[in-house]
Design a protein around this motif. Sequence first.
Motif, short mmCIF file in Angstrom:
data_model
loop_
_atom_site.label_atom_id
_atom_site.label_comp_id
_atom_site.label_asym_id
_atom_site.label_seq_id
_atom_site.Cartn_x
_atom_site.Cartn_y
_atom_site.Cartn_z
N CYS A 8 0.81 -1.22 0.00
CA CYS A 8 0.00 0.00 0.00
C CYS A 8 0.84 1.28 0.00
O CYS A 8 0.31 2.38 0.01
CB CYS A 8 -0.96 0.00 1.19
N TYR A 10 2.51 2.58 2.37
CA TYR A 10 2.45 3.32 3.63
C TYR A 10 3.87 3.41 4.19
O TYR A 10 4.60 2.43 4.22
CB TYR A 10 1.53 2.58 4.61
N ARG A 12 6.06 3.69 7.31
CA ARG A 12 5.95 3.33 8.73
C ARG A 12 6.54 4.46 9.58
O ARG A 12 7.60 4.99 9.31
CB ARG A 12 6.69 2.03 8.96
N ASP A 16 3.99 3.74 15.37
CA ASP A 16 3.05 2.68 15.02
C ASP A 16 3.20 1.49 15.97
O ASP A 16 4.31 1.14 16.38
CB ASP A 16 3.29 2.21 13.57
N CYS A 23 2.38 -4.41 8.20
CA CYS A 23 2.08 -3.03 7.84
C CYS A 23 0.96 -2.53 8.76
O CYS A 23 -0.09 -3.17 8.88
CB CYS A 23 1.63 -2.96 6.38
N SER A 25 -1.03 -0.06 8.23
CA SER A 25 -2.14 0.44 7.44
C SER A 25 -3.00 -0.68 6.85
O SER A 25 -4.21 -0.72 7.05
CB SER A 25 -1.60 1.33 6.33
N CYS A 26 -2.39 -1.61 6.13
CA CYS A 26 -3.17 -2.66 5.45
C CYS A 26 -3.10 -4.00 6.17
O CYS A 26 -3.74 -4.96 5.76
CB CYS A 26 -2.70 -2.82 4.01
#
Length: 170
Positions: A8, A10, A12, A16, A23, A25-26
């Motif tokens: 995706c 994203y 990092r 996080d 990941c 995000s996904c």
Amino acid sequence: MSQICPHCAYIRKSSDQAPDWQCPSCSRAYAKSGRESAPASFRQLPASGESRRGAGRWLMLLLVSVLLLWFGRPYWQAKTAPMAISAEASQPEVILYATEWCGYCKMTRAFFQANGIRYTERDIEQSSSALSEHRKLGGNGVPLIVVGEELINGYNEAALRQLLKPWLKG
């Protein structure tokens, strides 16, 4: 050090909470830096071509087994031969359609006498009923020999021996 998700894109952040191999995000697993693949528990299933290879081996094994059974059949069937007819069982009816002058008819009579085979002789020149029976059986010459349900045209010692094997004395 920042990591970019290959799925995706994203980037990092240090804040996080997701594990290093996932990941945020996904939620997809990706390879850690310095490793070529994801941890074993997160690897993707093999491609369809790879999964067929195992099935191909099983199909090949099945094919070889079927071929062995098919071509090996004569060997294992030969060992399980049908029960032999005992010599004490009654001999099938043997009828000889013949003529007085025929040399092959003479040889057939001699074979029956030498091997102790009981038979009934019907001369097709002396009896019209014998001639009509001979024709009904499809006889086109002499000797015509009927052994039980089997029919032998002409003198054939091998066929006679095979059909009368349990009752031959010689």
